[in-house]
Design an enzyme around this catalytic site. Structure first.
Site, short mmCIF file in Angstrom:
data_model
loop_
_atom_site.label_atom_id
_atom_site.label_comp_id
_atom_site.label_asym_id
_atom_site.label_seq_id
_atom_site.Cartn_x
_atom_site.Cartn_y
_atom_site.Cartn_z
N GLY A 10 0.85 -1.21 0.00
CA GLY A 10 0.00 0.00 0.00
C GLY A 10 0.88 1.24 0.00
O GLY A 10 0.50 2.29 0.53
N GLY A 13 -0.13 4.99 -1.23
CA GLY A 13 -1.21 5.70 -0.54
C GLY A 13 -0.72 6.88 0.27
O GLY A 13 0.46 7.24 0.25
N GLN A 14 -1.66 7.48 1.02
CA GLN A 14 -1.34 8.71 1.77
C GLN A 14 -0.18 8.50 2.74
O GLN A 14 0.75 9.30 2.78
CB GLN A 14 -2.58 9.21 2.54
CG GLN A 14 -2.38 10.59 3.12
CD GLN A 14 -3.35 10.94 4.24
OE1 GLN A 14 -4.27 10.20 4.54
NE2 GLN A 14 -3.14 12.08 4.85
N ASP A 36 2.20 -1.97 -4.33
CA ASP A 36 0.82 -1.47 -4.31
C ASP A 36 0.08 -2.13 -5.46
O ASP A 36 0.69 -2.66 -6.40
CB ASP A 36 0.78 0.07 -4.47
CG ASP A 36 -0.49 0.68 -3.89
OD1 ASP A 36 -1.58 0.42 -4.45
OD2 ASP A 36 -0.40 1.40 -2.87
N ARG A 38 -2.03 -0.23 -7.21
CA ARG A 38 -2.01 0.80 -8.25
C ARG A 38 -0.57 1.14 -8.61
O ARG A 38 0.38 0.65 -8.00
CB ARG A 38 -2.80 2.04 -7.83
CG ARG A 38 -2.36 2.72 -6.57
CD ARG A 38 -3.13 4.03 -6.38
NE ARG A 38 -3.35 4.33 -5.00
CZ ARG A 38 -3.52 5.56 -4.52
NH1 ARG A 38 -3.52 6.59 -5.33
NH2 ARG A 38 -3.71 5.77 -3.24
N ASP A 54 -0.95 -7.47 -5.18
CA ASP A 54 -2.28 -7.47 -4.58
C ASP A 54 -2.19 -8.27 -3.28
O ASP A 54 -1.94 -9.48 -3.32
CB ASP A 54 -3.27 -8.12 -5.56
CG ASP A 54 -4.68 -8.13 -5.01
OD1 ASP A 54 -4.88 -7.75 -3.83
OD2 ASP A 54 -5.59 -8.54 -5.76
N TYR A 144 -15.45 -0.20 8.73
CA TYR A 144 -14.01 0.08 8.88
C TYR A 144 -13.58 -0.11 10.34
O TYR A 144 -12.59 -0.79 10.63
CB TYR A 144 -13.77 1.52 8.43
CG TYR A 144 -12.38 2.07 8.61
CD1 TYR A 144 -11.30 1.54 7.91
CD2 TYR A 144 -12.15 3.17 9.45
CE1 TYR A 144 -10.03 2.08 8.06
CE2 TYR A 144 -10.88 3.71 9.59
CZ TYR A 144 -9.83 3.16 8.90
OH TYR A 144 -8.57 3.69 9.04
N LYS A 148 -11.07 -2.86 11.96
CA LYS A 148 -9.86 -2.48 12.71
C LYS A 148 -9.86 -3.14 14.09
O LYS A 148 -8.83 -3.61 14.56
CB LYS A 148 -9.77 -0.95 12.86
CG LYS A 148 -9.44 -0.23 11.56
CD LYS A 148 -8.06 -0.61 11.04
CE LYS A 148 -7.67 0.13 9.79
NZ LYS A 148 -6.43 -0.36 9.17
P1 NAD Z 1 -4.76 5.06 1.29
O1 NAD Z 1 -6.11 4.66 0.82
O2 NAD Z 1 -4.24 6.41 0.96
O3 NAD Z 1 -3.68 4.00 0.80
C1 NAD Z 1 -3.93 2.63 0.76
C2 NAD Z 1 -3.14 2.04 -0.39
O4 NAD Z 1 -3.40 0.64 -0.43
C3 NAD Z 1 -3.55 2.62 -1.76
O5 NAD Z 1 -2.43 3.10 -2.45
C4 NAD Z 1 -4.19 1.44 -2.48
O6 NAD Z 1 -3.95 1.42 -3.88
C5 NAD Z 1 -3.51 0.26 -1.79
N1 NAD Z 1 -4.29 -0.97 -1.92
C6 NAD Z 1 -5.64 -1.10 -1.90
N2 NAD Z 1 -5.97 -2.39 -2.09
C7 NAD Z 1 -4.82 -3.09 -2.23
C8 NAD Z 1 -4.51 -4.43 -2.44
N3 NAD Z 1 -5.49 -5.36 -2.58
N4 NAD Z 1 -3.22 -4.82 -2.53
C9 NAD Z 1 -2.22 -3.88 -2.40
N5 NAD Z 1 -2.44 -2.58 -2.21
C10 NAD Z 1 -3.74 -2.18 -2.13
O7 NAD Z 1 -4.75 4.83 2.88
P2 NAD Z 1 -3.81 5.50 3.98
O8 NAD Z 1 -4.50 6.71 4.47
O9 NAD Z 1 -2.42 5.58 3.48
O10 NAD Z 1 -3.93 4.43 5.15
C11 NAD Z 1 -2.99 3.40 5.33
C12 NAD Z 1 -3.39 2.62 6.55
O11 NAD Z 1 -3.45 3.49 7.69
C13 NAD Z 1 -4.76 1.97 6.48
O12 NAD Z 1 -4.74 0.74 7.17
C14 NAD Z 1 -5.64 2.93 7.23
O13 NAD Z 1 -6.76 2.29 7.78
C15 NAD Z 1 -4.71 3.41 8.31
N6 NAD Z 1 -5.11 4.70 8.86
C16 NAD Z 1 -5.07 5.83 8.10
C17 NAD Z 1 -5.47 7.04 8.64
C18 NAD Z 1 -5.45 8.31 7.84
O14 NAD Z 1 -5.91 9.35 8.34
N7 NAD Z 1 -4.89 8.31 6.63
C19 NAD Z 1 -5.93 7.10 9.97
C20 NAD Z 1 -6.01 5.92 10.70
C21 NAD Z 1 -5.57 4.72 10.15
C1 AKB Z 2 -10.75 7.93 8.35
O1 AKB Z 2 -11.27 9.04 8.50
O2 AKB Z 2 -11.34 6.92 7.95
C2 AKB Z 2 -9.30 7.79 8.73
C3 AKB Z 2 -9.18 7.26 10.12
C4 AKB Z 2 -9.32 8.18 11.26
O3 AKB Z 2 -8.99 6.09 10.29
N1 AKB Z 2 -8.65 9.04 8.56
#
Ligand code: NAD
Ligand code: AKB
Length: 317
Positions: A10, A13-14, A36, A38, A54, A144, A148
């Site tokens: 992943g 992603g962000q 990833d 993508r 994947d 979600y 978690k």
């Molecule tokens: P994101 O959606 O920006 O990135 C997730 C990445 O996973 C994407 O690039 C997507 O293409 C990839 N992905 C999706 N399906 C896939 C698959 N089958 N195989 C491989 N890659 C795949 O999410 P994020 O914000 O970077 O979050 C990353 C983790 O952190 C997640 O577990 C999320 O729940 C957790 N998290 C994020 C936040 C936040 O505010 N961003 C807050 C709490 C927890």
């Molecule tokens: C969301 O809003 O889903 C995420 C998180 C707090 O897990 N940023």
């Protein structure tokens, strides 16, 4: 000593982009394999190895882990809260099966360490709203949050039953400027900066007084690296650690932005994400993380706002 070789799943992603770059600084570019579903994010191009992967395809994942001599896995692939409510089955499948695939392979291949993030979304309407403790009533109302919470207990199970050194943080909403967010309820706190700079106005999908726990990305990366580097004996939580930094409402972040862009204006048009936000705590007690491995954030609302605006005005990535 065996050198660690890390797989980030992943990575486009962000969080993935910034965490991959940070890990490459610590472990060396060649030792951090980004992956990833993508395409490779532009910011990662030329900085180290990338494979298309994947996480749902366990066999392919297993092959990559063996082929690349992987010793640590960071699993970031997931569907977040807002997108999850649009397709609950997809969110449950990816968030659960992806984790179980990684934990199984970690057990079989004796992976040294696994990182998997949880979220403040594990908490629900019955959890305390202010300074929500590490251990409390946890009754999530989103798919979600349910995924978690279940994931936290799978991590705990694999640690106690099979000795997998899996570690986790309950991130708050993360704010960053390098890569776009992926469908969360807290995404407004990123969109607001882009709209303020481009249009000087923003329509928020949450009400003005909706307080939520948030964190600037450099603090999230710092927390992740600190947790993963901490000696095993300091880790007392094998579900997931509460971590906190800032708590603010849309009205407050708008006021912080107005300090830099005085003619910025905000309007409110709450949608289905308001129900999700209402179910989460407003602030988090992270004293266990502070005591166990010295967690402490660097950014408050003012510092984060200034840094976001500086970087979005003059990208320096
Ligand atoms: P994101 O959606 O920006 O990135 C997730 C990445 O996973 C994407 O690039 C997507 O293409 C990839 N992905 C999706 N399906 C896939 C698959 N089958 N195989 C491989 N890659 C795949 O999410 P994020 O914000 O970077 O979050 C990353 C983790 O952190 C997640 O577990 C999320 O729940 C957790 N998290 C994020 C936040 C936040 O505010 N961003 C807050 C709490 C927890
Ligand atoms: C969301 O809003 O889903 C995420 C998180 C707090 O897990 N940023």
């Amino acid at each position: 000593m065996v050198k660690d070789k890390i797989l980030v799943i992943g990575a486009s992603g962000q969080i993935g982009v910034e965490l991959t770059l940070a890990l490459r600084k610590v472990y060396g570019n060649a030792n951090v394999v980004a992956s990833d579903l993508r395409e490779e994010n532009d910011l990662l191009k030329g900085t180290g190895p990338y494979v298309s992967l994947d996480v749902m395809n366990k066999e392919m994942l297993h092959v990559q882990v063996i082929r690349q001599n992987i010793t640590q896995i960071y699993l970031l692939a997931a569907i977040l809260s807002a997108t999850g409510e649009k397709n609950p089955n997809l969110a449950w499948n990816l968030n659960m099966q992806g984790l179980l695939n990684v934990l199984d392979i970690a057990r079989e291949e004796q992976i040294h360490k696994v990182y998997w993030p949880s979220s403040i979304a594990v908490f629900g309407p019955a959890s305390p709203k202010i300074n929500c403790p590490q251990q409390t009533i946890i009754e999530p109302i989103t798919v979600y949050g349910i995924s978690k919470y279940a994931g936290e207990f799978w991590c705990n199970y694999y640690h106690h039953r099979y000795g997998v050194d899996v570690r986790s943080l309950r991130y708050p909403g993360l704010i960053s400027y390098k890569s776009a967010p992926g469908g969360g309820t807290t995404d407004y706190a990123i969109e607001i900066f882009h709209s303020a700079l481009e249009e000087k106005k923003y329509t928020c999908f949450l009400k003005e007084d909706t307080y939520l726990p948030m964190m600037y990305m450099p603090d999230a990366i710092k927390a992740t690296l600190s947790l993963m580097e901490a000696p095993q004996e300091l880790i007392t939580v094998r579900t997931s650690y509460n971590v906190a930094a800032i708590s603010f409402s849309p009205k407050e972040i708008a006021a912080a932005i107005q300090q830099h862009i005085p003619d910025f204006s905000i309007a409110y048009q709450p949608d289905y994400r308001q129900t999700i936000a209402n179910s989460w705590p407003q602030s988090i007690d992270d004293s266990t993380a502070r005591n166990d491995w010295n967690w402490k954030p660097d950014f408050n609302l003012e510092l984060m706002t200034a840094d976001m605006i500086d970087n979005l005005k003059a990208p320096n990535v």
